[in-house]
Design an enzyme around this catalytic site. Structure first.
Site, PDB file in Angstrom:
ATOM      1  N   GLU A 186      -3.236  -6.360 -11.572  1.00 14.51           N
ATOM      2  CA  GLU A 186      -2.485  -6.632 -12.797  1.00 14.51           C
ATOM      3  C   GLU A 186      -3.315  -7.622 -13.615  1.00 14.51           C
ATOM      4  O   GLU A 186      -3.661  -8.696 -13.109  1.00 14.51           O
ATOM      5  CB  GLU A 186      -1.119  -7.241 -12.470  1.00 14.51           C
ATOM      6  CG  GLU A 186      -0.188  -6.259 -11.776  1.00 14.51           C
ATOM      7  CD  GLU A 186       1.173  -6.869 -11.433  1.00 14.51           C
ATOM      8  OE1 GLU A 186       2.177  -6.204 -11.680  1.00 14.51           O
ATOM      9  OE2 GLU A 186       1.218  -7.997 -10.891  1.00 14.51           O
ATOM     10  N   HIS A 208      -4.057 -10.378 -10.882  1.00 12.81           N
ATOM     11  CA  HIS A 208      -3.238 -10.352  -9.668  1.00 12.81           C
ATOM     12  C   HIS A 208      -3.649  -9.167  -8.789  1.00 12.81           C
ATOM     13  O   HIS A 208      -3.421  -8.010  -9.150  1.00 12.81           O
ATOM     14  CB  HIS A 208      -1.752 -10.266 -10.056  1.00 12.81           C
ATOM     15  CG  HIS A 208      -0.831 -10.349  -8.891  1.00 12.81           C
ATOM     16  ND1 HIS A 208       0.412  -9.775  -8.871  1.00 12.81           N
ATOM     17  CD2 HIS A 208      -0.978 -10.948  -7.671  1.00 12.81           C
ATOM     18  CE1 HIS A 208       0.991 -10.011  -7.706  1.00 12.81           C
ATOM     19  NE2 HIS A 208       0.168 -10.710  -6.968  1.00 12.81           N
ATOM     20  N   ASN A 238       5.956  -7.521  -8.781  1.00 11.50           N
ATOM     21  CA  ASN A 238       6.955  -8.366  -8.121  1.00 11.50           C
ATOM     22  C   ASN A 238       8.300  -8.338  -8.835  1.00 11.50           C
ATOM     23  O   ASN A 238       9.341  -8.539  -8.201  1.00 11.50           O
ATOM     24  CB  ASN A 238       6.433  -9.785  -7.949  1.00 11.50           C
ATOM     25  CG  ASN A 238       5.493  -9.868  -6.759  1.00 11.50           C
ATOM     26  OD1 ASN A 238       5.590  -9.066  -5.836  1.00 11.50           O
ATOM     27  ND2 ASN A 238       4.573 -10.809  -6.774  1.00 11.50           N
ATOM     28  N   SER A 286       0.850 -14.833  -7.932  1.00 11.80           N
ATOM     29  CA  SER A 286       1.785 -13.710  -7.933  1.00 11.80           C
ATOM     30  C   SER A 286       3.044 -14.036  -8.719  1.00 11.80           C
ATOM     31  O   SER A 286       3.790 -13.146  -9.089  1.00 11.80           O
ATOM     32  CB  SER A 286       2.151 -13.350  -6.504  1.00 11.80           C
ATOM     33  OG  SER A 286       2.626 -14.504  -5.834  1.00 11.80           O
TER      34      SER A 286
HETATM   35  N1  3HC Z   1     -10.672  -3.652   5.500  1.00 10.64           N
HETATM   36  C1  3HC Z   1     -11.149  -2.467   5.903  1.00 10.64           C
HETATM   37  N2  3HC Z   1     -10.390  -1.534   6.510  1.00 10.64           N
HETATM   38  C2  3HC Z   1      -9.086  -1.849   6.712  1.00 10.64           C
HETATM   39  C3  3HC Z   1      -8.534  -3.088   6.330  1.00 10.64           C
HETATM   40  C4  3HC Z   1      -9.380  -4.018   5.673  1.00 10.64           C
HETATM   41  N3  3HC Z   1      -8.966  -5.215   5.250  1.00 10.64           N
HETATM   42  N4  3HC Z   1      -7.226  -3.106   6.680  1.00 10.64           N
HETATM   43  C5  3HC Z   1      -6.960  -1.925   7.267  1.00 10.64           C
HETATM   44  N5  3HC Z   1      -8.081  -1.177   7.283  1.00 10.64           N
HETATM   45  C6  3HC Z   1      -8.242   0.172   7.820  1.00 10.64           C
HETATM   46  C7  3HC Z   1      -7.625   0.286   9.193  1.00 10.64           C
HETATM   47  O1  3HC Z   1      -8.510  -0.150  10.183  1.00 10.64           O
HETATM   48  C8  3HC Z   1      -7.364   1.758   9.294  1.00 10.64           C
HETATM   49  O2  3HC Z   1      -8.532   2.420   9.706  1.00 10.64           O
HETATM   50  P1  3HC Z   1      -8.436   3.665  10.724  1.00 10.64           P
HETATM   51  O3  3HC Z   1      -7.735   4.733   9.942  1.00 10.64           O
HETATM   52  O4  3HC Z   1      -9.864   3.962  11.007  1.00 10.64           O
HETATM   53  O5  3HC Z   1      -7.655   3.167  11.893  1.00 10.64           O
HETATM   54  C9  3HC Z   1      -7.059   2.167   7.856  1.00 10.64           C
HETATM   55  O6  3HC Z   1      -7.516   1.093   7.008  1.00 10.64           O
HETATM   56  C10 3HC Z   1      -5.597   2.373   7.623  1.00 10.64           C
HETATM   57  O7  3HC Z   1      -4.919   1.248   8.068  1.00 10.64           O
HETATM   58  P2  3HC Z   1      -3.704   1.302   9.087  1.00 10.64           P
HETATM   59  O8  3HC Z   1      -3.845   2.450  10.023  1.00 10.64           O
HETATM   60  O9  3HC Z   1      -3.498  -0.074   9.629  1.00 10.64           O
HETATM   61  O10 3HC Z   1      -2.411   1.550   8.262  1.00 10.64           O
HETATM   62  P3  3HC Z   1      -2.044   2.363   6.954  1.00 10.64           P
HETATM   63  O11 3HC Z   1      -2.588   3.716   6.937  1.00 10.64           O
HETATM   64  O12 3HC Z   1      -0.582   2.134   6.863  1.00 10.64           O
HETATM   65  O13 3HC Z   1      -2.737   1.591   5.748  1.00 10.64           O
HETATM   66  C11 3HC Z   1      -2.122  -0.155   4.248  1.00 10.64           C
HETATM   67  C12 3HC Z   1      -2.650   0.220   5.618  1.00 10.64           C
HETATM   68  C13 3HC Z   1      -3.113   0.200   3.167  1.00 10.64           C
HETATM   69  C14 3HC Z   1      -1.953  -1.668   4.301  1.00 10.64           C
HETATM   70  C15 3HC Z   1      -0.771   0.582   3.965  1.00 10.64           C
HETATM   71  O14 3HC Z   1       0.117   0.396   5.014  1.00 10.64           O
HETATM   72  C16 3HC Z   1      -0.110   0.110   2.699  1.00 10.64           C
HETATM   73  O15 3HC Z   1      -0.457   0.522   1.610  1.00 10.64           O
HETATM   74  N6  3HC Z   1       0.903  -0.762   2.851  1.00 10.64           N
HETATM   75  C17 3HC Z   1       1.595  -1.368   1.728  1.00 10.64           C
HETATM   76  C18 3HC Z   1       0.850  -2.589   1.310  1.00 10.64           C
HETATM   77  C19 3HC Z   1       1.453  -3.213   0.096  1.00 10.64           C
HETATM   78  O16 3HC Z   1       2.472  -2.788  -0.433  1.00 10.64           O
HETATM   79  N7  3HC Z   1       0.778  -4.265  -0.378  1.00 10.64           N
HETATM   80  C20 3HC Z   1       1.215  -4.975  -1.509  1.00 10.64           C
HETATM   81  C21 3HC Z   1       2.015  -6.128  -1.067  1.00 10.64           C
HETATM   82  S1  3HC Z   1       2.663  -7.001  -2.425  1.00 10.64           S
HETATM   83  C22 3HC Z   1       1.446  -8.068  -2.829  1.00 10.64           C
HETATM   84  O17 3HC Z   1       0.385  -8.134  -2.254  1.00 10.64           O
HETATM   85  C23 3HC Z   1       1.734  -8.895  -3.995  1.00 10.64           C
HETATM   86  C24 3HC Z   1       2.012 -10.293  -3.642  1.00 10.64           C
HETATM   87  O18 3HC Z   1       2.128 -11.004  -4.831  1.00 10.64           O
HETATM   88  C25 3HC Z   1       3.267 -10.491  -2.841  1.00 10.64           C
END
Ligand code: 3HC
Length: 292
Positions: free
Chosen positions: A151, A139, A189, A118
């Site tokens: 990315e 990424h 990032n 990252s």
């Molecule tokens: N596999 C399968 N299903 C999954 C899962 C996985 N790994 N994780 C979650 N789910 C499912 C949940 O069970 C849920 O199912 P349901 O609707 O039947 O209950 C559904 O997906 C939705 O999950 P949640 O209800 O927990 O929550 P959200 O609707 O908020 O969705 C999320 C989850 C997609 C993580 C959303 O919150 C999101 O987009 N968050 C932001 C994440 C983000 O910004 N990530 C990037 C971080 S930066 C990065 O990674 C870069 C690094 O370099 C730092």
């Protein structure tokens, strides 16, 4: 070049996610770890995630069929026949260089070598191999099975056909690739980290409480998670490490770690993965915000 066999280095949060989406897309996947117990943990997570997708009718094949395309190994020799190698080990330049250097004489010459880093410069990894033109960055974002973005990062040495091959591979995974160059932090990032750090500074300056700042950004901007929830989700140790690399590169305050982030990391409060960060996850369904 046709990609059939994919090797994933590391079966942590990112590695297991990359392995899962690769197998789901039909590739034969071998995951390398240092110990069997890490493979077991990663594969258990994959099985859980595949079961969730299956339950929702979001898989074209039975989870067992996808699972059968995934193999784990602790021997580098088992990766010899890989067409695409994606590294997702610890964020540490020396360890990544050592890994690529060890694989260089083993993996077939035509293979593409990708890093899921990252923040580490892909260019810094080039001289660890004798094939810098076949190295790129890919990424992915956490959680990999759900997040659409990849990315795709090119260095000054990346061969155009290698880059296009990697870009098409990301599309085959069902992801949306974006093109970017090897500048620290890439696109996401570069923009996300100053925002997250500013949220911590706002809290330190008494602008609002942790849940109020989270709710403000969630409900006011339509973000899926507020900044503190996202920080705990990404991992405070990971974020802290990224700030160090980015500050070292740019020497700008916006990339520097606020004192509170450093304090939490020193205390071993890394967020969700340790059960405590900006929130306390003793009851995972009801996180309790900290007061610092
Ligand atoms: N596999 C399968 N299903 C999954 C899962 C996985 N790994 N994780 C979650 N789910 C499912 C949940 O069970 C849920 O199912 P349901 O609707 O039947 O209950 C559904 O997906 C939705 O999950 P949640 O209800 O927990 O929550 P959200 O609707 O908020 O969705 C999320 C989850 C997609 C993580 C959303 O919150 C999101 O987009 N968050 C932001 C994440 C983000 O910004 N990530 C990037 C971080 S930066 C990065 O990674 C870069 C690094 O370099 C730092």
């Amino acid at each position: 070049m046709e990609i059939r066999n994919v090797a994933v280095l590391g079966c942590g949060l990112m590695g297991s996610g990359i392995a899962q989406v690769s197998a789901t897309a039909g590739f034969e996947v071998t995951v390398l770890e240092v110990e069997q117990k890490f493979l077991d943990k990663g594969f258990a997570g994959i099985e859980k995630s595949l079961a969730k997708f299956a339950e929702k009718g979001n898989l074209k094949e039975a989870p067992q069929t996808i699972r059968a395309r995934l193999k784990g190994t602790t021997r580098k020799q088992d990766l010899a026949d890989s067409d695409m190698v994606i590294e997702a080990i610890v964020e540490n330049v020396a360890e990544k260089r050592q890994m690529f250097s060890a694989l260089d004489p083993i993996v077939k010459h035509k293979a593409i070598l990708a890093s899921n880093t990252s923040s580490i410069s892909i260019t810094e990894l080039l001289s660890a191999t004798k094939r810098p033109e076949r190295m790129i960055g890919m990424h992915f974002f956490n959680p990999v099975p759900l997040m659409k973005l990849v990315e795709v990062i090119k260095t000054i040495a990346t061969a155009p056909e290698v880059y296009e091959n990697a870009y098409e591979f990301a599309e085959k995974l069902g992801k949306v690739p974006v093109r970017t160059s090897d500048k620290t932090g890439f696109v996401v990032n570069r923009l996300l980290v100053p925002y997250l750090l500013d949220a911590i500074r706002a809290y330190e300056e008494g602008v609002g409480s942790i849940p109020d700042i989270d709710n403000a950004m969630k409900l006011g901007c339509g973000y899926p998670m507020g900044p503190f929830t996202l920080l705990d989700f990404v991992g405070l140790d990971t974020t802290y490490y990224i700030t160090q690399v980015m500050y070292d590169e740019f020497k700008e305050r916006r990339f520097a770690s606020p004192p509170l982030l450093k304090r939490l990391v020193m205390a071993g409060w890394y967020g969700r993965k340790t059960g405590k960060g900006f929130y306390d996850y003793s009851d995972p369904n009801n996180p309790v915000p900290g007061q610092f």
